[in-house]
Design a protein around this motif. Structure first.
Motif, short mmCIF file in Angstrom:
data_model
loop_
_atom_site.label_atom_id
_atom_site.label_comp_id
_atom_site.label_asym_id
_atom_site.label_seq_id
_atom_site.Cartn_x
_atom_site.Cartn_y
_atom_site.Cartn_z
N ASP A 92 0.84 -1.21 0.00
CA ASP A 92 0.00 0.00 0.00
C ASP A 92 0.87 1.25 0.00
OD1 ASP A 92 -2.46 -1.11 -0.18
OD2 ASP A 92 -2.72 -1.35 1.98
N GLY A 93 1.88 1.23 0.86
CA GLY A 93 2.76 2.39 0.93
C GLY A 93 3.67 2.48 -0.29
N TYR A 94 4.16 1.31 -0.73
CA TYR A 94 5.07 1.32 -1.87
C TYR A 94 4.39 1.86 -3.12
CZ TYR A 94 8.25 -1.66 0.79
OH TYR A 94 9.10 -2.16 1.72
N PHE B 204 -14.93 -4.31 -5.89
CA PHE B 204 -13.83 -3.54 -6.48
C PHE B 204 -14.40 -2.46 -7.40
CE2 PHE B 204 -13.86 -5.39 -10.80
CZ PHE B 204 -14.63 -6.51 -10.57
N ASP B 205 -13.60 -1.44 -7.64
CA ASP B 205 -13.99 -0.37 -8.55
C ASP B 205 -13.27 -0.56 -9.86
OD1 ASP B 205 -15.51 0.77 -6.57
OD2 ASP B 205 -13.82 1.93 -5.80
N VAL C 102 -4.98 -4.97 -4.81
CA VAL C 102 -4.61 -5.17 -3.41
C VAL C 102 -5.86 -5.28 -2.55
CG1 VAL C 102 -3.41 -4.17 -1.45
CG2 VAL C 102 -2.43 -3.94 -3.71
N ARG C 103 -6.84 -4.45 -2.88
CA ARG C 103 -8.10 -4.48 -2.14
C ARG C 103 -8.76 -5.86 -2.28
NH1 ARG C 103 -12.76 -0.51 -4.10
NH2 ARG C 103 -14.40 -1.28 -2.74
N MET C 104 -8.74 -6.38 -3.49
CA MET C 104 -9.36 -7.70 -3.71
C MET C 104 -8.57 -8.80 -3.03
SD MET C 104 -10.85 -7.82 -7.53
CE MET C 104 -10.08 -6.46 -8.33
N ILE D 76 -8.37 -12.99 1.09
CA ILE D 76 -7.78 -13.63 2.27
C ILE D 76 -8.80 -13.66 3.40
CG2 ILE D 76 -6.04 -13.34 4.05
CD1 ILE D 76 -4.87 -14.43 1.56
N ALA D 77 -9.50 -12.53 3.58
CA ALA D 77 -10.44 -12.45 4.70
C ALA D 77 -11.62 -13.40 4.50
CB ALA D 77 -10.93 -11.01 4.85
#
Lengths: 152, 402, 167
Positions: B216-218, B280-281, B305-307, B312-313
């Protein structure tokens, strides 16, 4: 996803195309004679079904000839239709590039790999292979045998 | 990076493809008739590729320039034509994935998915939900890895170097995960008809989440490093505008189509695997220039990344594959199965006759359509923008030539 | 011959000039940025990335064949490509070496049955090192370069030995 077969039939017959529309595992397939394929595609493109995108185009060697499949998509209605036509081995395929420019490369590829001629294409030379290479997707052209590979 | 080698005038080679007119001077410089004012301009034919650092593989583009301006272009394919479609007719249905991996070799999972979906559609196999979720998880990780390759090399095309090293660092982290799951870094052969070949290894979830937390940061850094660079912005903004009509007419798909303002995403419009359950968008562009294509892909990485986090969840319990016979016999029929790969709508159009191999196997590579668009879009651009166009379309020659 | 045997304070080395040049060459193997297929992602891109970092061995990519010492044939060579591969090889200055990376460049690999595919790049250019794998990991490519370095360093010795044997 699937367009209405009766509407398709009506559009094609209005354009003077003798077509057979059926639903298969592929989806809605319209079989049209080779000499009317361009008219059929043109009618579908101009109709209110709005098939504006030629998603793909491929040929297959059926043993009796080359079966060309055009895959059209209407984004506004989210529907797909497949238009199929048969071309004889030694016949020429009429290009649909001025209806659908996306057919430019797939037509060249189909023509060279299945060994048919192109009619009305602006650049009908080979796309993928060099001169002298056989029509590789024909069923009569075999792949190399294990012995040939071993004796490389 | 560019040097005099680019100015190879290779009419001799063109001749073998049947374009050379023997009446023309053989020096590669075609003389056009003098203008009305008596001034004549010499058009120069410049050959790029198949060995060129900016053609992303073995694409060959022959451009005709008038000074710095491109007046005509021809893209030549086939330097990687290796018969995926023909060889598929000699392979078993569970071996098709190996060929698809090598088609679009930077995002192999997507090709495997298309092949597996085609077989499953005809055999009417119910894929267990866990397998579907694992597939989507792997597909999204692959998408990030693929976009990172594009991001790194697109920067190289503009003359930047640093972002390539950072992109490769993050890609290696993803490849570690993919290798832990599938056993290979690139040619996974992980998705098979009926499910996936093996369950997720123990403890991989923590590794994936750790990667996501870092990435996310990268991703912000990546965007700041390249997209925040004024030189880069000057080179891509307003360059290579592909409008909606042209994109549809030339059969573009994927991020290239979405950057042109058409919000078509196979994952959303024709959901396969677990995408109907993931949120997702779909980012779309407004101008259709190289900058929009850049922004759409950067946003797609964020959505991926969101997906991945959702996958995982929400990973369900259960089997990782359905019951599939060892020798797969697919009933006679014809099928079209498409997935949203990193480059667009990757699809398999398969004809079967009830045997153990397909009769005709057609692989729709979205890059083929992007490559043929080059001929249309390059004229009018400056020579220096040619590499921007090729780079921004994210072309993969493995699937264009097949 | 390791470089540290030649160096050291106040040391003087007696070495054949060709051996000295080969020693230098083996630590500055610039390869041509010529990726054909899948292997290029592993052998050229990952290899120059931060994890494997071939740069520390003096292995770095050059865009032009005129500046390159090594050609890594990373991918399937087909009939259309064969001419180009040969042309690029001919453009490279001597001395030059070829690394055939991956199953396709070695024998045709998974595409060997297709009539348009060349059964191994050694039909077109002489190959010095073969790397098996589909695709080989970057570590394998690294190992291939270590082997190539050995080959380059040993070649003068081998030539002299061959001459001794003849006389």
């Amino acid at each position: 996803m699937l367009p209405d077969a009766t509407v398709l039939n009506r559009i094609l017959s209005d354009a003077g195309v003798t077509a057979r529309v059926e639903e298969t595992t592929l989806g809605i397939v319209a079989h049209v004679p080779c000499e009317m394929a361009v008219e059929a595609l043109s009618a579908l493109r101009g109709s209110d079904l709005d098939f504006h995108m030629l998603l793909d185009m491929l040929g297959a060697d059926t043993g009796e000839g080359i079966e060309i499949t055009y895959h059209l998509r209407s984004l506004s209605r989210d529907e797909d239709v497949f238009v199929k036509t048969e071309v004889a081995y030694d016949a020429a395929l009429r290009s649909v590039w001025n209806l659908f420019p996306s057919a430019l490369a797939p037509e060249r590829e189909t023509a060279e790999l299945l060994g048919i001629k192109l009619d009305g294409h602006p650049n009908p030379k080979r796309l993928l292979t060099t001169d002298g290479v056989a029509a590789l997707l024909r069923k009569s052209v075999a792949v190399r045998s294990a012995e040939e590979v071993r004796a490389r | 990076m560019t040097d005099a080698r680019d100015i190879v005038t290779s009419v001799g080679e063109l001749a073998s493809e049947g374009t050379h007119d023997p009446g023309m001077p053989p020096a590669g410089i075609r003389r056009i008739p003098s203008g009305v004012d008596g001034l004549s301009t010499e058009h120069l034919i410049i050959n790029m590729g198949p060995q060129h650092p900016s053609t992303h593989g073995v694409l060959r583009v022959i451009v005709e320039v008038d000074g710095e301006e491109v007046v005509a272009a021809e893209s030549t394919l086939g330097y990687l034509h290796r018969g995926i479609e023909k060889l598929a007719e000699t392979r078993r249905f569970d071996q098709l994935g190996t060929l698809m991996d090598r088609g679009d070799y930077v995002s192999g999972i997507h090709g495997e998915q298309a092949a597996a979906l085609a077989v499953e559609k005809l055999m009417e196999i119910e894929v267990p939900s866990k397998a579907r979720w694992i597939r989507s998880l792997m597909a999204e990780l692959t998408r990030i890895a693929s976009h990172l390759v594009w991001y790194g090399t697109f920067g190289l095309d503009t003359g930047a170097m640093g972002q390539f090293l950072y992109a490769m660092r993050d890609r290696e982290a993803i490849l570690d995960i993919l290798e832990a799951v599938s056993g290979q870094r690139m040619m996974f052969n992980y998705v098979r008809p009926g499910g996936v070949v093996a369950d997720l290894p123990v403890g991989i979830e923590a590794k994936i989440i750790a990667f996501c937390d870092g990435f996310d940061g990268y991703l912000e850094e990546h965007h700041a490093l390249l997209g925040g660079n004024e030189i880069f912005q000057h080179r891509v903004k307003g360059v290579g505008v592909i409008d909606r009509e042209m994109a549809l007419a030339f059969g573009l798909s994927g991020a290239n189509l979405r950057a042109a303002g058409v919000g078509f995403d196979v994952r959303r419009e024709r959901p396969y695997d677990a995408y109907s359950e993931l949120e997702f968008d779909v980012p779309i562009g407004t101008r259709g220039d190289a900058w929009d294509r850049y922004m759409v892909r950067m946003e797609e990485m964020r959505q991926s990344v969101r997906m991945v986090r959702q996958a995982i969840a929400g990973m369900p319990e259960g089997e990782h594959t359905a019951k599939v016979p060892k020798v797969i016999r697919v009933p006679a029929g014809e099928v079209y199965a498409s997935v949203e790969s990193s480059r667009g709508e990757t699809a398999v159009h398969m004809v079967t006759d009830g045997g153990t191999s397909p009769v005709r196997y057609h692989y729709r590579g979205p890059s083929l359509f992007a490559v043929q668009l080059l001929e249309e879009i390059l004229p009018g651009h400056l020579l220096a923008d040619v590499v921007m166009m090729i780079g921004s379309l994210d072309i993969m020659l493995g699937e264009a030539d097949r | 011959m390791a470089i540290d045997r030649l160096t050291g304070e106040h040391s003087i080395a007696f070495i054949r000039s060709e051996q000295l040049f080969d020693l230098a060459r083996s630590h500055s193997l610039w390869y041509m940025a010529f990726g054909i297929a899948c292997c290029a992602i592993e052998g050229l891109m990952s290899a120059s990335g931060p994890r494997f970092d071939f740069d520390r061995m003096g292995v770095f990519f050059r865009a032009s064949p005129r500046q390159a010492d090594v050609m890594i044939v990373a991918g399937t060579v087909n009939l259309k490509m064969a001419e180009t591969v040969r042309m690029l090889y001919d453009q490279m200055p001597e001395p030059k070496w070829v690394v055939a990376m991956g199953a396709c460049a070695n024998t045709g690999g998974p595409f060997r049955e297709y009539p348009n595919v060349v059964l191994g790049v050694d039909k077109i250019v002489p190959v010095d090192v073969y790397i098996p794998g589909c695709p080989p990991r970057p570590e394998s490519v690294q190992y291939a370069f270590i082997e190539l370095q050995k080959k380059i360093r040993n070649r003068t010795g081998e030539r002299l030995a061959a001459r001794r044997d003849r006389t």
